[in-house]
Design a protein around this motif. Structure first.
Motif, PDB file in Angstrom:
ATOM      1  N   ALA A  22       0.830  -1.208   0.000  1.00  0.00           N
ATOM      2  CA  ALA A  22       0.000   0.000   0.000  1.00  0.00           C
ATOM      3  C   ALA A  22       0.862   1.255   0.000  1.00  0.00           C
ATOM      4  CB  ALA A  22      -0.927  -0.012   1.216  1.00  0.00           C
ATOM      5  N   TRP A  23       1.968   1.229   0.739  1.00  0.00           N
ATOM      6  CA  TRP A  23       2.880   2.387   0.752  1.00  0.00           C
ATOM      7  C   TRP A  23       3.456   2.629  -0.636  1.00  0.00           C
ATOM      8  CZ3 TRP A  23       8.156   2.376  -0.372  1.00  0.00           C
ATOM      9  CH2 TRP A  23       8.822   3.577  -0.151  1.00  0.00           C
ATOM     10  N   THR A  24       3.865   1.557  -1.293  1.00  0.00           N
ATOM     11  CA  THR A  24       4.395   1.685  -2.660  1.00  0.00           C
ATOM     12  C   THR A  24       3.351   2.295  -3.590  1.00  0.00           C
ATOM     13  OG1 THR A  24       5.774  -0.265  -2.298  1.00  0.00           O
ATOM     14  CG2 THR A  24       5.439   0.422  -4.567  1.00  0.00           C
ATOM     15  N   ALA A  25       2.096   1.848  -3.447  1.00  0.00           N
ATOM     16  CA  ALA A  25       1.027   2.373  -4.298  1.00  0.00           C
ATOM     17  C   ALA A  25       0.793   3.857  -4.021  1.00  0.00           C
ATOM     18  CB  ALA A  25      -0.256   1.583  -4.068  1.00  0.00           C
ATOM     19  N   ARG A  26       0.845   4.250  -2.750  1.00  0.00           N
ATOM     20  CA  ARG A  26       0.637   5.672  -2.417  1.00  0.00           C
ATOM     21  C   ARG A  26       1.744   6.544  -2.992  1.00  0.00           C
ATOM     22  NH1 ARG A  26      -0.657   3.514   2.673  1.00  0.00           N
ATOM     23  NH2 ARG A  26       1.376   4.158   3.495  1.00  0.00           N
ATOM     24  N   ARG A  27       2.962   6.027  -2.997  1.00  0.00           N
ATOM     25  CA  ARG A  27       4.085   6.823  -3.493  1.00  0.00           C
ATOM     26  C   ARG A  27       4.000   7.057  -5.000  1.00  0.00           C
ATOM     27  NH1 ARG A  27       6.936   9.758  -0.087  1.00  0.00           N
ATOM     28  NH2 ARG A  27       8.656   9.691  -1.561  1.00  0.00           N
ATOM     29  N   GLN A  28       3.253   6.221  -5.711  1.00  0.00           N
ATOM     30  CA  GLN A  28       3.158   6.389  -7.165  1.00  0.00           C
ATOM     31  C   GLN A  28       1.710   6.424  -7.619  1.00  0.00           C
ATOM     32  OE1 GLN A  28       5.293   2.380  -7.567  1.00  0.00           O
ATOM     33  NE2 GLN A  28       3.939   2.298  -9.327  1.00  0.00           N
ATOM     34  N   TRP A  29       0.838   6.975  -6.751  1.00  0.00           N
ATOM     35  CA  TRP A  29      -0.589   6.947  -7.082  1.00  0.00           C
ATOM     36  C   TRP A  29      -0.933   7.699  -8.359  1.00  0.00           C
ATOM     37  CZ3 TRP A  29      -3.579  11.243  -7.621  1.00  0.00           C
ATOM     38  CH2 TRP A  29      -3.125  12.433  -7.053  1.00  0.00           C
ATOM     39  N   PRO A  30      -0.272   8.823  -8.717  1.00  0.00           N
ATOM     40  CA  PRO A  30      -0.647   9.469  -9.986  1.00  0.00           C
ATOM     41  C   PRO A  30      -0.453   8.549 -11.195  1.00  0.00           C
ATOM     42  CG  PRO A  30       0.652  10.971  -8.640  1.00  0.00           C
ATOM     43  CD  PRO A  30       0.755   9.633  -8.012  1.00  0.00           C
ATOM     44  N   SER A  31       0.672   7.809 -11.213  1.00  0.00           N
ATOM     45  CA  SER A  31       0.912   6.918 -12.356  1.00  0.00           C
ATOM     46  C   SER A  31      -0.025   5.716 -12.321  1.00  0.00           C
ATOM     47  CB  SER A  31       2.368   6.454 -12.362  1.00  0.00           C
ATOM     48  OG  SER A  31       2.677   5.710 -11.201  1.00  0.00           O
ATOM     49  N   LEU A  32      -0.415   5.263 -11.122  1.00  0.00           N
ATOM     50  CA  LEU A  32      -1.378   4.166 -11.027  1.00  0.00           C
ATOM     51  C   LEU A  32      -2.752   4.604 -11.526  1.00  0.00           C
ATOM     52  CD1 LEU A  32      -0.468   2.553  -7.573  1.00  0.00           C
ATOM     53  CD2 LEU A  32      -0.076   1.606  -9.857  1.00  0.00           C
ATOM     54  N   VAL A  33      -3.142   5.827 -11.182  1.00  0.00           N
ATOM     55  CA  VAL A  33      -4.421   6.359 -11.662  1.00  0.00           C
ATOM     56  C   VAL A  33      -4.395   6.480 -13.181  1.00  0.00           C
ATOM     57  CG1 VAL A  33      -5.926   8.385 -11.671  1.00  0.00           C
ATOM     58  CG2 VAL A  33      -4.995   7.530  -9.510  1.00  0.00           C
ATOM     59  N   LEU A  34      -3.274   6.991 -13.705  1.00  0.00           N
ATOM     60  CA  LEU A  34      -3.149   7.133 -15.156  1.00  0.00           C
ATOM     61  C   LEU A  34      -3.216   5.763 -15.836  1.00  0.00           C
ATOM     62  CD1 LEU A  34      -2.583   8.851 -17.665  1.00  0.00           C
ATOM     63  CD2 LEU A  34      -0.126   8.571 -17.195  1.00  0.00           C
ATOM     64  N   ALA A  35      -2.491   4.770 -15.285  1.00  0.00           N
ATOM     65  CA  ALA A  35      -2.515   3.436 -15.882  1.00  0.00           C
ATOM     66  C   ALA A  35      -3.913   2.825 -15.815  1.00  0.00           C
ATOM     67  CB  ALA A  35      -1.514   2.530 -15.161  1.00  0.00           C
ATOM     68  N   SER A  36      -4.608   3.056 -14.701  1.00  0.00           N
ATOM     69  CA  SER A  36      -5.972   2.530 -14.569  1.00  0.00           C
ATOM     70  C   SER A  36      -6.903   3.173 -15.586  1.00  0.00           C
ATOM     71  CB  SER A  36      -6.490   2.767 -13.149  1.00  0.00           C
ATOM     72  OG  SER A  36      -5.683   2.102 -12.196  1.00  0.00           O
ATOM     73  N   ALA A  37      -6.736   4.496 -15.776  1.00  0.00           N
ATOM     74  CA  ALA A  37      -7.569   5.193 -16.751  1.00  0.00           C
ATOM     75  C   ALA A  37      -7.287   4.695 -18.165  1.00  0.00           C
ATOM     76  CB  ALA A  37      -7.323   6.696 -16.655  1.00  0.00           C
ATOM     77  N   MET A  38      -5.987   4.532 -18.489  1.00  0.00           N
ATOM     78  CA  MET A  38      -5.625   4.048 -19.824  1.00  0.00           C
ATOM     79  C   MET A  38      -6.159   2.630 -20.070  1.00  0.00           C
ATOM     80  SD  MET A  38      -3.952   6.361 -21.566  1.00  0.00           S
ATOM     81  CE  MET A  38      -5.228   7.425 -20.911  1.00  0.00           C
ATOM     82  N   SER A  39      -6.004   1.760 -19.061  1.00  0.00           N
ATOM     83  CA  SER A  39      -6.491   0.384 -19.216  1.00  0.00           C
ATOM     84  C   SER A  39      -8.011   0.340 -19.328  1.00  0.00           C
ATOM     85  CB  SER A  39      -6.029  -0.467 -18.025  1.00  0.00           C
ATOM     86  OG  SER A  39      -4.629  -0.622 -18.030  1.00  0.00           O
ATOM     87  N   THR A  40      -8.695   1.190 -18.549  1.00  0.00           N
ATOM     88  CA  THR A  40     -10.159   1.235 -18.612  1.00  0.00           C
ATOM     89  C   THR A  40     -10.632   1.697 -19.984  1.00  0.00           C
ATOM     90  OG1 THR A  40     -10.282   1.662 -16.233  1.00  0.00           O
ATOM     91  CG2 THR A  40     -12.220   2.203 -17.554  1.00  0.00           C
ATOM     92  N   LEU A  41      -9.977   2.755 -20.502  1.00  0.00           N
ATOM     93  CA  LEU A  41     -10.346   3.243 -21.825  1.00  0.00           C
ATOM     94  C   LEU A  41     -10.058   2.186 -22.897  1.00  0.00           C
ATOM     95  CD1 LEU A  41      -9.082   6.929 -21.635  1.00  0.00           C
ATOM     96  CD2 LEU A  41     -11.459   6.161 -21.745  1.00  0.00           C
ATOM     97  N   PHE A  42      -8.884   1.561 -22.775  1.00  0.00           N
ATOM     98  CA  PHE A  42      -8.511   0.544 -23.768  1.00  0.00           C
ATOM     99  C   PHE A  42      -9.502  -0.612 -23.754  1.00  0.00           C
ATOM    100  CE2 PHE A  42      -6.201  -3.560 -24.192  1.00  0.00           C
ATOM    101  CZ  PHE A  42      -6.106  -3.551 -25.570  1.00  0.00           C
ATOM    102  N   MET A  43      -9.783  -1.151 -22.567  1.00  0.00           N
ATOM    103  CA  MET A  43     -10.705  -2.277 -22.487  1.00  0.00           C
ATOM    104  C   MET A  43     -12.132  -1.863 -22.841  1.00  0.00           C
ATOM    105  SD  MET A  43      -9.462  -4.544 -19.220  1.00  0.00           S
ATOM    106  CE  MET A  43      -7.968  -5.508 -19.330  1.00  0.00           C
ATOM    107  N   GLY A  44     -12.481  -0.621 -22.497  1.00  0.00           N
ATOM    108  CA  GLY A  44     -13.814  -0.141 -22.862  1.00  0.00           C
ATOM    109  C   GLY A  44     -13.996  -0.055 -24.357  1.00  0.00           C
ATOM    110  N   VAL A  45     -12.985   0.505 -25.038  1.00  0.00           N
ATOM    111  CA  VAL A  45     -13.042   0.588 -26.501  1.00  0.00           C
ATOM    112  C   VAL A  45     -12.976  -0.812 -27.103  1.00  0.00           C
ATOM    113  CG1 VAL A  45     -11.827   1.430 -28.546  1.00  0.00           C
ATOM    114  CG2 VAL A  45     -12.078   2.912 -26.551  1.00  0.00           C
TER     115      VAL A  45
END
Length: 585
Positions: A22-45
């Motif tokens: 969880a600490w690792t995820a908090r330290r890089q949360w902006p990139s995790l959010v971006l990756a989640s958004a990209m994956s969601t858009l990709f899978m959605g399309v």
């Protein structure tokens, strides 16, 4: 995106493996959010083509509308183009997260290892440290890499379920209930998979330990004829590790087979009920094609969800090992209220052995047992604590007994800040390593003039090593300096220690791997180089002992006699036996 590695990795939360994740995820949360958004858009399309194909069939073919047919075909083409762009963006974001987590973990583990110093070797096997650096950080990186895939899969499954529910309640419920049922059905496989993965990692660490011990002692093993025996032991441990890996592979194969079989059963069920609904006129032909496409497509996100379970298991095992290293505490710690050390030029007194290291002199310590010399060096530099503690400060020149710590100019080492102790007292022993990179930066990481480098190399009799190295001081050194012989490594490490210019320099057997001629040269040059500065030589070499201002003979951990080398040879039979044994006589 942020630079990799991060300039400052931060202080990790190592109270538990999941807290560290969880600490690792908090330290890089902006990139995790971006990756989640990209994956969601990709899978959605990626999920749109079945619905678009259904519209092509219903609007273009069933209703025989050419304009509608061209429009939906164009939409399908555009969807494919967008999908290709999003696939590259999502993959890039996922890989970035992998590197970000792996490098951050590498940074915090390396920082902890550096601060632990000798404590690390005492508490954790070298194989376990190697395993953390070679495989565990990779598993943790994969866990963050799959974060975007997990979010995208969940959102996609939810979106498809809403579409199917709005078109057919029966098919929608089949998907909504079937997908969680598949994930739950894989649950019983996770616990044994976790257990076998943990065992396999432990075997790998033990095997790496054995390999390291064999390589480090290969010459000795050959000398005593033990090479074959250790080879047999290594072969047996290797086979056990292989069997543990096979057990992991069996469960991994079972998990992968279930990832294909269970979604396949769901696809078959959707096609069956969808075909019956189409024959009954409840849905159109295009909707049936769309349902079939979605049922087939659901295999992808469901497999992603189950893959995340396997990655989570491996990530938890890796985080457990990482947390173990990060949770280690040094054998010595900073005092609650550090006091300043004495003025420069102080003596060191070790009450345990009775040895006094007088300022500005070259003191040699000859120990009947090598372990006593190592222990003394570690106490004098506070690499380990002792009771009573080592004292640092003024020693009355006329009194045989050193001053005690009840005076203002004498301080017990445990009362000083560790950073100050490390900055003023340096120990160099044969466990030190040469690191890869240019030789110049290896000898003097903080920079040094060519004149200082030349003087230190001359004192260590290492000038010839630099001359023979392609590129000289700018030549590259491999890991641990494997291209150099044992004696050459020892001389380079001695030059590196001299270039630090510490107030007190403690050298443990600095010439044990060099020939007598070179040893004599080092003894003479070292005395001149460190003239007027406090230096301690822990050695039994007569060529070095004869150059010392004062020699202390230690037996059974206690000071037995002190004086000049030749004086002790004449008057102390125990010292003579110790020195002659060290000289090979």
């Amino acid at each position: 995106m942020y630079p990799i590695p991060a300039p400052e990795p931060g202080m990790p939360d190592h109270r538990s493996p999941w807290r560290y994740v969880a600490w690792t995820a908090r330290r890089q949360w902006p990139s995790l959010v971006l990756a989640s958004a990209m994956s969601t858009l990709f899978m959605g399309v990626q999920a749109l083509p079945p619905a678009i194909i259904g519209r092509v069939i219903d609007a273009g073919l069933t209703e025989r509308d050419p304009r509608a047919l061209l429009m939906w075909v164009a939409v399908l083409l555009g969807t494919g183009t967008v999908q290709a762009v999003l696939a590259a963006a999502a993959h890039r974001a996922d890989v970035y997260n992998w590197f970000h987590a792996a490098y951050r973990t590498m940074q915090v583990v390396a920082r902890r290892a550096g601060r632990l110093g000798v404590t690390l070797r005492r508490r954790v096997s070298s194989g376990e440290v190697v395993s953390v650096g070679s495989s565990d950080i990779e598993e943790l990186g994969e866990l963050t890499e799959y974060t975007g895939m997990l979010v995208g899969s969940l959102v996609t499954v939810a979106g498809i379920s809403v579409y199917l529910l709005s078109s057919s309640l029966t098919l929608g419920l089949l998907v909504v209930i079937g997908v969680p049922a598949i994930v739950l059905a894989l649950g019983p496989l996770i616990r044994p998979y976790h257990r076998r993965t943990t065992t396999h990692r432990e075997r790998l660490a033990e095997l790496a330990d054995q390999a390291g011990d064999i390589v480090a002692g290969l010459r000795v093993l050959r000398g005593i004829g033990g090479e074959r025996m250790f080879a047999r032991r290594y072969r047996a441990a290797s086979q056990e590790t292989r069997r543990a890996g096979v057990r992991v592979g069996r469960f991994d194969a079972l998990l992968r087979a279930a990832e294909v079989l269970l979604p396949g059963l769901l696809v078959a069920a959707v096609v069956w009920f969808g075909a019956r609904a189409a024959l009954a006129g409840e849905i159109t032909t295009g909707q049936l094609v769309a349902f079939y496409g979605y049922a087939a497509y659901l295999v992808v996100p469901v497999q992603s969800l189950t893959a995340v379970l396997g990655v989570a298991v491996a990530g938890h095992v890796a985080a457990t090992r990482i947390v173990r290293v990060l949770s280690l505490r040094r054998d010595v710690t900073d005092p609650a209220a550090p006091v300043p050390g004495p003025a420069p030029g102080g003596a060191l007194y070790d009450p345990v052995s009775g040895v006094t290291v007088r300022p500005g002199a070259l003191t040699a310590v000859a120990c009947a047992r090598p372990a006593d010399g190592t222990a003394l060096a570690e106490r004098l530099a506070r690499l380990r604590d002792s009771d009573p503690p080592v004292l640092f400060g003024a020693v009355p020149s006329a009194a045989p007994e050193p001053a005690r710590a009840d005076t203002a100019d004498v301080v017990a080492l445990p009362d000083m800040a560790l950073a100050e102790v490390r900055g003023r007292i340096l120990v160099s022993d044969n466990d030190a390593w040469l690191f890869p990179g240019p030789l110049r930066s290896e000898l003097a990481p903080d920079g040094a003039s060519d004149e200082r480098l030349a003087a230190a190399l001359h004192a260590a009799s290492a000038t010839d090593i630099v001359a023979a190295l392609p590129g000289g001081l700018d030549g590259l050194v491999t890991d641990r300096g494997r291209e150099f012989s044992g004696g050459q490594q020892q001389r380079l490490k001695l030059a590196r220690a001299l270039l630090v210019e510490p107030e007190v320099l403690i050298l443990v057997e600095p010439t044990s791997a060099v020939d007598a001629h070179t040893e004599a040269a080092i003894g003479e040059r070292l005395a001149k180089y460190r003239s007027g500065r406090t230096t301690v030589l822990v050695t039994t070499s007569p060529l070095l002992l004869d150059r010392a201002d004062r020699v202390c003979h230690v037996a059974d951990g206690r000071l037995m006699a002190e004086g000049g080398h030749r004086e002790l040879l004449r008057d102390d039979p125990g010292y003579a036996r110790t020195v002659r044994r060290g000289d090979g006589a």
